[in-house]
Motif scaffolding. Structure first.
Motif, PDB file in Angstrom:
ATOM      1  N   ILE A  64       0.829  -1.199   0.000  1.00  0.00           N
ATOM      2  CA  ILE A  64       0.000   0.000   0.000  1.00  0.00           C
ATOM      3  C   ILE A  64       0.865   1.251   0.000  1.00  0.00           C
ATOM      4  O   ILE A  64       0.511   2.271  -0.610  1.00  0.00           O
ATOM      5  CB  ILE A  64      -0.977  -0.010   1.206  1.00  0.00           C
ATOM      6  N   GLU A  65       2.029   1.199   0.652  1.00  0.00           N
ATOM      7  CA  GLU A  65       2.916   2.361   0.697  1.00  0.00           C
ATOM      8  C   GLU A  65       3.415   2.719  -0.705  1.00  0.00           C
ATOM      9  O   GLU A  65       3.403   3.896  -1.102  1.00  0.00           O
ATOM     10  CB  GLU A  65       4.106   2.089   1.628  1.00  0.00           C
ATOM     11  N   ASP A  66       3.855   1.711  -1.459  1.00  0.00           N
ATOM     12  CA  ASP A  66       4.313   1.958  -2.831  1.00  0.00           C
ATOM     13  C   ASP A  66       3.169   2.433  -3.710  1.00  0.00           C
ATOM     14  O   ASP A  66       3.354   3.291  -4.590  1.00  0.00           O
ATOM     15  CB  ASP A  66       4.915   0.682  -3.423  1.00  0.00           C
ATOM     16  N   ALA A  67       1.976   1.896  -3.497  1.00  0.00           N
ATOM     17  CA  ALA A  67       0.815   2.298  -4.294  1.00  0.00           C
ATOM     18  C   ALA A  67       0.492   3.773  -4.078  1.00  0.00           C
ATOM     19  O   ALA A  67       0.232   4.513  -5.031  1.00  0.00           O
ATOM     20  CB  ALA A  67      -0.389   1.426  -3.943  1.00  0.00           C
ATOM     21  N   TYR A  68       0.497   4.206  -2.827  1.00  0.00           N
ATOM     22  CA  TYR A  68       0.235   5.614  -2.541  1.00  0.00           C
ATOM     23  C   TYR A  68       1.304   6.512  -3.159  1.00  0.00           C
ATOM     24  O   TYR A  68       1.002   7.591  -3.685  1.00  0.00           O
ATOM     25  CB  TYR A  68       0.171   5.847  -1.031  1.00  0.00           C
ATOM     26  N   GLU A  69       2.557   6.079  -3.096  1.00  0.00           N
ATOM     27  CA  GLU A  69       3.641   6.889  -3.657  1.00  0.00           C
ATOM     28  C   GLU A  69       3.511   6.994  -5.177  1.00  0.00           C
ATOM     29  O   GLU A  69       3.719   8.072  -5.754  1.00  0.00           O
ATOM     30  CB  GLU A  69       4.993   6.288  -3.272  1.00  0.00           C
ATOM     31  N   LEU A  70       3.160   5.906  -5.834  1.00  0.00           N
ATOM     32  CA  LEU A  70       2.963   5.939  -7.281  1.00  0.00           C
ATOM     33  C   LEU A  70       1.828   6.879  -7.663  1.00  0.00           C
ATOM     34  O   LEU A  70       1.956   7.690  -8.593  1.00  0.00           O
ATOM     35  CB  LEU A  70       2.685   4.526  -7.805  1.00  0.00           C
ATOM     36  N   ALA A  71       0.716   6.787  -6.952  1.00  0.00           N
ATOM     37  CA  ALA A  71      -0.422   7.668  -7.235  1.00  0.00           C
ATOM     38  C   ALA A  71      -0.036   9.139  -7.018  1.00  0.00           C
ATOM     39  O   ALA A  71      -0.412  10.012  -7.809  1.00  0.00           O
ATOM     40  CB  ALA A  71      -1.612   7.284  -6.367  1.00  0.00           C
ATOM     41  N   LYS A  72       0.709   9.392  -5.964  1.00  0.00           N
ATOM     42  CA  LYS A  72       1.166  10.760  -5.663  1.00  0.00           C
ATOM     43  C   LYS A  72       2.039  11.302  -6.798  1.00  0.00           C
ATOM     44  O   LYS A  72       1.865  12.445  -7.250  1.00  0.00           O
ATOM     45  CB  LYS A  72       1.933  10.748  -4.346  1.00  0.00           C
ATOM     46  N   LEU A  73       2.962  10.495  -7.273  1.00  0.00           N
ATOM     47  CA  LEU A  73       3.847  10.915  -8.357  1.00  0.00           C
ATOM     48  C   LEU A  73       3.066  11.208  -9.637  1.00  0.00           C
ATOM     49  O   LEU A  73       3.354  12.195 -10.341  1.00  0.00           O
ATOM     50  CB  LEU A  73       4.884   9.823  -8.629  1.00  0.00           C
ATOM     51  N   VAL A  74       2.088  10.375  -9.939  1.00  0.00           N
ATOM     52  CA  VAL A  74       1.283  10.576 -11.151  1.00  0.00           C
ATOM     53  C   VAL A  74       0.533  11.896 -11.079  1.00  0.00           C
ATOM     54  O   VAL A  74       0.509  12.683 -12.047  1.00  0.00           O
ATOM     55  CB  VAL A  74       0.317   9.394 -11.356  1.00  0.00           C
ATOM     56  N   HIS A  75      -0.073  12.185  -9.943  1.00  0.00           N
ATOM     57  CA  HIS A  75      -0.853  13.419  -9.815  1.00  0.00           C
ATOM     58  C   HIS A  75       0.042  14.655  -9.786  1.00  0.00           C
ATOM     59  O   HIS A  75      -0.332  15.708 -10.316  1.00  0.00           O
ATOM     60  CB  HIS A  75      -1.729  13.346  -8.568  1.00  0.00           C
ATOM     61  N   GLU A  76       1.221  14.533  -9.199  1.00  0.00           N
ATOM     62  CA  GLU A  76       2.135  15.673  -9.138  1.00  0.00           C
ATOM     63  C   GLU A  76       2.743  15.999 -10.498  1.00  0.00           C
ATOM     64  O   GLU A  76       2.971  17.175 -10.823  1.00  0.00           O
ATOM     65  CB  GLU A  76       3.266  15.384  -8.146  1.00  0.00           C
TER      66      GLU A  76
ATOM     67  N   GLU B 140      -7.887   3.904  -9.902  1.00  0.00           N
ATOM     68  CA  GLU B 140      -8.667   2.668  -9.856  1.00  0.00           C
ATOM     69  C   GLU B 140      -7.820   1.503  -9.347  1.00  0.00           C
ATOM     70  O   GLU B 140      -8.280   0.689  -8.539  1.00  0.00           O
ATOM     71  CB  GLU B 140      -9.222   2.356 -11.249  1.00  0.00           C
ATOM     72  N   ALA B 141      -6.579   1.440  -9.821  1.00  0.00           N
ATOM     73  CA  ALA B 141      -5.683   0.370  -9.371  1.00  0.00           C
ATOM     74  C   ALA B 141      -5.319   0.535  -7.899  1.00  0.00           C
ATOM     75  O   ALA B 141      -5.151  -0.457  -7.178  1.00  0.00           O
ATOM     76  CB  ALA B 141      -4.430   0.352 -10.236  1.00  0.00           C
ATOM     77  N   LEU B 142      -5.195   1.788  -7.453  1.00  0.00           N
ATOM     78  CA  LEU B 142      -4.921   2.048  -6.040  1.00  0.00           C
ATOM     79  C   LEU B 142      -6.071   1.538  -5.177  1.00  0.00           C
ATOM     80  O   LEU B 142      -5.849   0.963  -4.100  1.00  0.00           O
ATOM     81  CB  LEU B 142      -4.717   3.549  -5.813  1.00  0.00           C
ATOM     82  N   SER B 143      -7.306   1.720  -5.641  1.00  0.00           N
ATOM     83  CA  SER B 143      -8.450   1.249  -4.858  1.00  0.00           C
ATOM     84  C   SER B 143      -8.443  -0.269  -4.707  1.00  0.00           C
ATOM     85  O   SER B 143      -8.906  -0.806  -3.697  1.00  0.00           O
ATOM     86  CB  SER B 143      -9.768   1.716  -5.501  1.00  0.00           C
ATOM     87  N   ILE B 144      -7.884  -0.979  -5.701  1.00  0.00           N
ATOM     88  CA  ILE B 144      -7.752  -2.438  -5.599  1.00  0.00           C
ATOM     89  C   ILE B 144      -6.731  -2.798  -4.526  1.00  0.00           C
ATOM     90  O   ILE B 144      -6.951  -3.715  -3.709  1.00  0.00           O
ATOM     91  CB  ILE B 144      -7.339  -3.049  -6.947  1.00  0.00           C
ATOM     92  N   ILE B 145      -5.612  -2.079  -4.494  1.00  0.00           N
ATOM     93  CA  ILE B 145      -4.594  -2.336  -3.467  1.00  0.00           C
ATOM     94  C   ILE B 145      -5.147  -2.027  -2.078  1.00  0.00           C
ATOM     95  O   ILE B 145      -4.874  -2.749  -1.102  1.00  0.00           O
ATOM     96  CB  ILE B 145      -3.322  -1.519  -3.739  1.00  0.00           C
ATOM     97  N   GLU B 146      -5.947  -0.968  -1.970  1.00  0.00           N
ATOM     98  CA  GLU B 146      -6.564  -0.639  -0.679  1.00  0.00           C
ATOM     99  C   GLU B 146      -7.508  -1.752  -0.238  1.00  0.00           C
ATOM    100  O   GLU B 146      -7.536  -2.125   0.950  1.00  0.00           O
ATOM    101  CB  GLU B 146      -7.316   0.685  -0.776  1.00  0.00           C
ATOM    102  N   LEU B 147      -8.271  -2.304  -1.190  1.00  0.00           N
ATOM    103  CA  LEU B 147      -9.166  -3.408  -0.869  1.00  0.00           C
ATOM    104  C   LEU B 147      -8.364  -4.641  -0.443  1.00  0.00           C
ATOM    105  O   LEU B 147      -8.697  -5.301   0.558  1.00  0.00           O
ATOM    106  CB  LEU B 147     -10.044  -3.735  -2.078  1.00  0.00           C
TER     107      LEU B 147
END
Length: 329
Positions: A99-111, A308-315
């Motif tokens: 989950i930590e890597d997933a959040y970091e990837l999402a953060k990088l994409v949005h930034e 969407e992929a982040l929500s799968i990792i959260e689940l």
């Protein structure tokens, strides 16, 4: 498309390189081993015009897009440089192993506002579009419940290697049925909306002798209180991948292996809405890549987005809070 980078030398990376060569024969394909170790036996890497050892070296090749097909535990390490540089990236599913890597990837994409898609290719199966249309048009009335089952025998996935050494069988690499068979979770949320975990049973069976969950049973619900029963396993010798959706106006049966969709009316009458068992499933990958290189932020569907992929990792993170039951003979 002139220069494309592909990270990984496994089966999915090999498929991507082969498809790129067929659809973009003049493109220069630059390949990088997932762990940066070039083959020592001097064996030629199929459909690779050049081999490099690092992401830094790959970026110096002025690639126009990248495919990250390495173990999920390495996705952040391999994708972050491209994302920061604004180079479009197709990351194989799942988004990451943590989950930590997933959040970091999402953060990088949005930034960085970089185009990134996740390789949930079953969205490109023609029967998937048929099922989505049936649900969107409410042709089954009010949905009551959905049964989803996928079973594939892990030792048969890559018969040329010891399955115990594969990514799928090792927790540290992002293995286990939840991450490896997360296609079903992605399809469920794509078709039914965000899902809430109600209960989970995770088992590791003695037959395969691994440290990952190889048999998973889930009870999920969406905002409309549709109940979804999901079963994932690495154990079934005969591959199985089917859905059954029940609603107030009838039911639907979907066989993803045979690529067929059948509805059953309240009176019991069956209607085949779609049947194409001979359809070449490699087209899922080619259509996904074509959509990826042609898409913009305003035209992502049916590509899976990072969010969407982040929500799968959260689940999956919520599911893994349940204990892993080690069964014995």
């Amino acid at each position: 498309m002139e220069r494309i980078g592909v990270i990984g030398l496994g089966s999915i990376a090999t498929r991507h390189r082969r498809n790129i060569r067929q659809h973009f024969p003049s493109a220069c394909i630059i390949s990088m081993p997932a762990r940066g170790l070039l083959p020592t036996n001097q064996k030629r890497v199929e459909n690779a015009d050049q081999l490099v050892e690092s992401v830094t070296e790959l970026m110096r090749c002025n690639i126009q897009c990248a495919i990250v097909a390495s173990p999920a535990s390495l996705h952040l390490q391999h994708a972050q440089g491209f994302i920061k540089a604004g180079i479009p990236v197709l990351i194989e599913k799942p988004l990451s192993a943590s989950i930590e890597d997933a959040y970091e990837l999402a953060k990088l994409v949005h930034e960085n506002h970089t185009r990134v898609a996740i390789g949930y290719c079953l969205r490109f199966l023609p029967s998937s579009a048929v099922v989505k249309q049936v649900i969107n048009e409410q042709r089954l009335g009010q949905l009551y419940n959905v049964s989803i089952e996928v079973g594939q025998y892990l030792p048969s996935w890559r018969p040329d290697i010891d399955y115990r050494q594969s990514v799928s069988a090792q927790r540290k690499c992002g293995g286990g049925a939840l991450l490896e068979l997360s296609h079903e979770l992605d399809l469920a949320q794509w078709l039914l909306g965000n899902l809430t975990l109600e209960h989970a049973i995770l088992r590791s069976m003695p037959e395969l002798d691994t440290d990952v969950e190889d048999c998973v049973d889930l009870l999920l619900s969406n905002s409309s209180k549709v109940i979804a029963h999901v079963h994932l396993d690495f154990l079934q010798r005969t591959p199985y991948r089917r859905w059954r959706i029940v609603g107030s106006g009838g039911s639907l049966e979907w066989d993803l292996i045979l690529n067929t969709v059948t509805t059953i009316s309240l009176s019991g009458k069956k209607e085949i809405l779609y049947s194409a068992p001979e359809w070449d499933k490699n087209q899922m990958y080619t259509q996904q890549f074509e959509a990826f290189i042609c898409s913009s932020y305003n035209k992502e569907k049916p590509l899976a987005t990072v969010d969407e992929a982040l929500s799968i990792i959260e689940l999956i993170e919520a599911i893994k809070r349940y204990p892993l039951i080690q069964t014995t003979n």
